[in-house]
Motif scaffolding. Structure first.
Motif, mmCIF file in Angstrom:
data_model
loop_
_atom_site.group_PDB
_atom_site.id
_atom_site.type_symbol
_atom_site.label_atom_id
_atom_site.label_comp_id
_atom_site.label_asym_id
_atom_site.label_seq_id
_atom_site.Cartn_x
_atom_site.Cartn_y
_atom_site.Cartn_z
ATOM 1 N N HIS A 251 4.152 4.960 -8.043
ATOM 2 C CA HIS A 251 4.141 4.873 -6.601
ATOM 3 C C HIS A 251 5.221 5.707 -5.961
ATOM 4 N N PHE A 252 6.157 6.067 -6.758
ATOM 5 C CA PHE A 252 7.261 6.816 -6.177
ATOM 6 C C PHE A 252 6.958 8.292 -6.249
ATOM 7 N N ARG B 137 13.635 0.613 -4.826
ATOM 8 C CA ARG B 137 13.529 1.425 -3.620
ATOM 9 C C ARG B 137 13.852 2.861 -3.970
ATOM 10 N N THR C 76 10.330 4.662 -0.183
ATOM 11 C CA THR C 76 9.327 3.786 -0.758
ATOM 12 C C THR C 76 9.998 2.545 -1.307
ATOM 13 N N ALA D 289 2.257 9.156 0.164
ATOM 14 C CA ALA D 289 2.208 7.723 0.458
ATOM 15 C C ALA D 289 0.813 7.190 0.268
ATOM 16 N N SER E 51 -0.332 6.844 -3.448
ATOM 17 C CA SER E 51 0.064 5.668 -4.200
ATOM 18 C C SER E 51 -0.782 4.477 -3.793
ATOM 19 N N VAL F 118 4.093 -2.803 -2.336
ATOM 20 C CA VAL F 118 4.669 -1.467 -2.243
ATOM 21 C C VAL F 118 4.724 -1.108 -0.777
ATOM 22 N N HIS G 293 5.805 2.078 1.899
ATOM 23 C CA HIS G 293 6.260 3.453 2.102
ATOM 24 C C HIS G 293 6.613 3.646 3.553
#
Lengths: 527, 300
Positions: A178-179, A203, A219, B86, B89, B135, B137
């Protein structure tokens, strides 16, 4: 050292090398009769990775070395250093996986006398990789080894209050997907992990392509602590931050091996140690932790060990580089000064331009650190502030915004040397010019200076002796090309430190501090 | 100003962002009460591709709330790659996926962080082990001032002379890539009302023509840029209408081949080429409009 690997272990080695390639450019190989260690430290010394293969990992393993004359009991050791990429390209060559039956590694340390004559050059250290492939094909590669820089691994604390978390690589990889990836020169993302009682929050702050350095994307990921196989963290909540780049190399390795990662950390300033408990090789990574943006970036006093590398790593350490260790030990006793290497690096970093030539920095006074444990302290000796390792391009805006740590610099450097000339008489520009001229006359008082210019000195001659005597007094800036022109052949004959002054130049002199003219001064006195 | 929306179909939104990412570094997004506009007009000067896109809000968003002082419209600029990251993900396979009792929800909100406006995406879902995972962003955006917003206007276009559904963009892309070494700076597109399309490149020493036939000519609904006159009856369907465009821009545009399902090209002879790229399919689709201005190199 001779070692033979079969195909499976070769694959492991290749994966290890791929991981280490992400850490640093140079691979250090260290062989003792019991084990073979390969390790790498990144250029800013903020990440360290080490793979230690026991002799049982190999099909055949033998280390022989002539012990030096002074050591009788010494365990034979063969060591060397080479660029990781060169070894990796050999082993990662297309087709290696499919066709290689076994691989033979030989390390010949050229410095030691009495090696196999046919293989070694007495002055060169060499690593020979011989791939025995199908159909009787044998590919031999010879790589030159450089002498190891002597960097040893950072020590691992075995603190009673150590926190530990184990997680499988798949889950970790999913999380990190996700990063934003750190591809490109856009900056090294930093991950800030906050371990809570039941949740773990990760983070990241990233500067996108905005030239102004404004972080474009940040993020945040929150997962339950149950994702971790084992989880014992105290005190909670616990926050630790480190860079993503090397970490992702480690994760890739763990995923390839399908083994869980064990993270160990003591306090936010201490390095993060990562090991893979189930791997046949003793694997250790030590990552420097950083202070997350929002807090001042600490400057560690670089303890310049006089070429002492970090103490031998103990099995448990993670690869955090010196950065962590250094941080922890920051406020404690000033250890030996840091290596010139680190110093140089720090000088490069814009952030640390003020640190001065010595590179001795004081730790940020605002955050007192607990006294580090002995093992860690030794490691700190080589540790460098991780922030200092950030190349300028990585400098997070928040890092640059906190110059306070550097105000603690005690040692005056050349740039900071106060001018002894009374400032009321000289403008800033003049002072700068004086400094620039390199005459080294900053320390003179005004009186001495005027004396020099106009006082009745006795040595107003052009002969060799006087010039030779006085030539050395001034800074190196004097003997430059200007004088070559004026003095012609004379000037050059007399050597660089002399100032040759033509008659006209002299008469043109004024008692102002214009750099060009000041260089033309004849020294009248010895200072 | 306030803005909040749920994005049930992140994939489509992600594909759109991906498309723009390939073409422009920045994009302007304008949210109104019912329509989302995407505007990229930075390359207007050198004959580059412009994007002037309108997507109905219900296509992409649910639970859409907007409120602002400017007629409930919000316009901002954002970096394309950041937005795409963003969204990636959120849309990725490893993203939290639906469990039996909870859907992965993506909530998009306008927020303020550290003295700057951000578009915040919150994704909640379930991880592999059925634990809740969140999650979030924050994509930095820059809200545009009303003055600048007024300056934005779509390029004026007359009625298109011909509309044609292009062959699959993948194939078209291959052809254009092959023509590229033989053509100069410009490439010509011709189409007629009988389903024929011709792409040609010309230099002093070489000339290449590639022709398709049997394509469909849709009847276009009059949209806001054209006056509502349909031309088919009055014009000869076999007459070819063409436009010259910059080869580079066309190649860049064709990089979208991965995301589009159907593309309709509208040719305004010697003026511009308008491409409507449909993304996704069915109800969850959207359309992005690309303007490629004509280059007045030599008469066709």
């Amino acid at each position: 050292m001779q070692a033979v690997l079969d195909a499976a272990s070769l694959k492991h080695l290749t994966r290890a090398l791929t991981c280490l390639a992400k850490y640093g450019d140079e691979l250090t190989v260290h062989a003792t009769p019991e084990r073979l260690t390969i390790s790498s430290t990144n250029s800013s010394q903020s990440a360290y990775g080490r793979f230690r293969y026991p002799s049982t990992f190999f099909s055949r393993y033998r280390v022989t070395a002539e012990p030096g004359p002074s050591d009788v009991e010494e365990v034979p050791v063969v060591a060397g250093q080479l660029p990781t990429k060169s070894l990796l390209t050999i082993l990662r060559h297309r087709g290696v996986e499919k066709t290689v039956d076994k691989c033979e590694l030989s390390l010949h340390d050229g410095g030691i006398a009495g090696q196999d004559d046919e293989e070694s050059d007495t002055l060169e250290s060499r690593l020979t990789v011989r791939l025995h492939c199908k159909h009787g094909v044998i590919k031999t590669h010879r790589l030159l080894l450089q002498a190891p820089t002597g960097l040893l691994a950072p020590g691992a604390p075995d603190a009673p209050h150590e926190s530990r978390a184990t997680i499988g690589p798949r889950a970790l990889k999913d999380m990190l997907e996700h990063f934003p990836s750190t591809k490109g020169a856009k900056g090294d993302a930093q991950l800030v992990w906050t371990f809570g009682d039941t949740d773990v929050q990760v983070r990241s702050f990233e500067t996108g392509s905005d030239a102004k350095g404004v972080p474009q994307l940040s993020t945040e990921l929150t997962i339950s602590a149950d994702e971790f196989d084992t989880y014992s963290v105290y005190p909670t909540p616990f926050t630790i931050a480190f860079h993503l780049r090397e970490f992702s190399g480690t994760i890739a390795f763990a995923e390839g091996a399908a083994l869980p990662l064990a993270l160990r950390f003591t306090d936010p300033a201490a390095p993060l140690f990562i090991d893979l408990p189930d791997d046949p090789a003793e694997v250790l990574f030590v990552l420097a932790t950083t202070r997350p943006p929002g807090g001042a970036s600490q400057i560690r006093s670089t303890r310049g060990a006089s070429a002492v590398s970090p103490p031998v790593v103990q099995r448990a350490g993670s690869s955090a580089s010196s950065g962590n260790a250094q941080r922890a030990g920051n406020n404690s006793d000033a250890g030996p000064r840091d290596k010139g290497k680190k110093r140089a690096r720090e000088e490069d970093a814009d952030l640390y331009a003020e640190m001065g030539a010595n590179g001795t920095e004081r730790s940020a006074p605002e955050r007192p650190r607990p006294r580090p444990r002995p093992v860690v302290r030794r490691a700190e000796e080589d540790a460098e502030a991780p922030e200092s390792m950030l190349p300028p391009s990585f400098a997070h805006p928040l890092y640059t915004s906190t110059p306070q740590p550097r105000t603690g610099v005690r040692e005056a450097t050349k740039e900071k040397e106060p001018l002894f000339l009374p400032s009321s008489q000289l403008s800033q520009a003049s002072q700068a010019a004086i400094r620039e001229s390199g005459l080294g006359i900053e320390h003179m008082s005004m009186r001495e200076f005027e004396d020099m210019l106009e006082g009745d000195g006795e040595d107003v001659m052009f002969d060799d002796d006087a010039i030779l005597n006085n030539g050395g007094d001034f800074g190196g800036g004097i003997g430059d090309g200007d004088f070559g022109d004026e003095g012609g052949g004379d000037g050059r004959e007399r050597g660089e430190s002399l100032e040759i002054v033509e008659e006209e130049e002299w008469t043109q002199l004024e008692p102002t501090q214009r750099p060009k003219n000041t260089r033309a001064f004849r020294p009248l006195f010895e200072d | 100003m306030r803005f909040r929306a749920t994005v049930p179909n992140v994939n489509t939104f992600y594909k759109i962002a991906q498309t723009i990412e390939k073409l422009h570094k920045h994009m302007i997004i304008r949210f109104t009460e019912s329509v989302m506009h995407i505007i990229c007009n930075s390359a207007a000067s050198e004959g580059g591709v412009q994007v002037w896109s309108q997507i109905e809000v219900p296509v992409l968003f649910t639970d859409y709330r907007i409120q602002s002082n400017a007629d409930n419209e919000i316009t901002f600029t954002v970096h394309s790659d950041v937005l795409a990251a963003a969204l990636r993900s959120a849309a990725s396979p490893s993203a939290p996926h639906a469990s039996h009792d909870m859907d992965p929800t993506v909530i998009m909100r306008l927020a303020k962080k550290n003295e700057g406006a951000v578009l915040s995406f919150e994704i909640t879902g379930v991880s592999r082990l059925n634990r809740e995972i969140r999650v979030s962003h924050d994509v930095r955006i820059e809200v545009m001032r009303a003055h600048d917003v007024r300056k934005l206007s779509a390029p004026l276009c007359p009625n298109p002379d011909v509309n044609i559904i292009l062959p699959p963009l993948t194939k078209l892309r291959t052809v254009v890539e092959r023509i590229r070494p033989l053509a100069g700076e410009v490439i010509a597109l011709y189409a007629n009302g009988s389903g024929a399309l011709k792409v040609s490149g010309r230099t002093d020493s070489a000339r290449v023509d590639v022709a398709w036939s049997g394509l469909a000519n849709p009847a276009m609904e009059p949209d806001s840029n054209s006056q509502g006159q349909t031309d088919d009856e009055t014009n000869d369907p076999t007459k070819m209408y063409g436009v010259l465009v910059s080869l580079r821009s066309l190649s860049k545009f064709l990089g979208n081949h991965v995301v589009s399902t159907t593309t309709i090209a509208s040719i305004c002879q010697n003026h511009c080429l308008i491409l409507y790229v449909y993304i996704g399919g069915g109800d969850a689709g959207g359309v992005i409009t690309f303007y490629i201005p004509a280059i007045f190199d030599d008469p066709i």
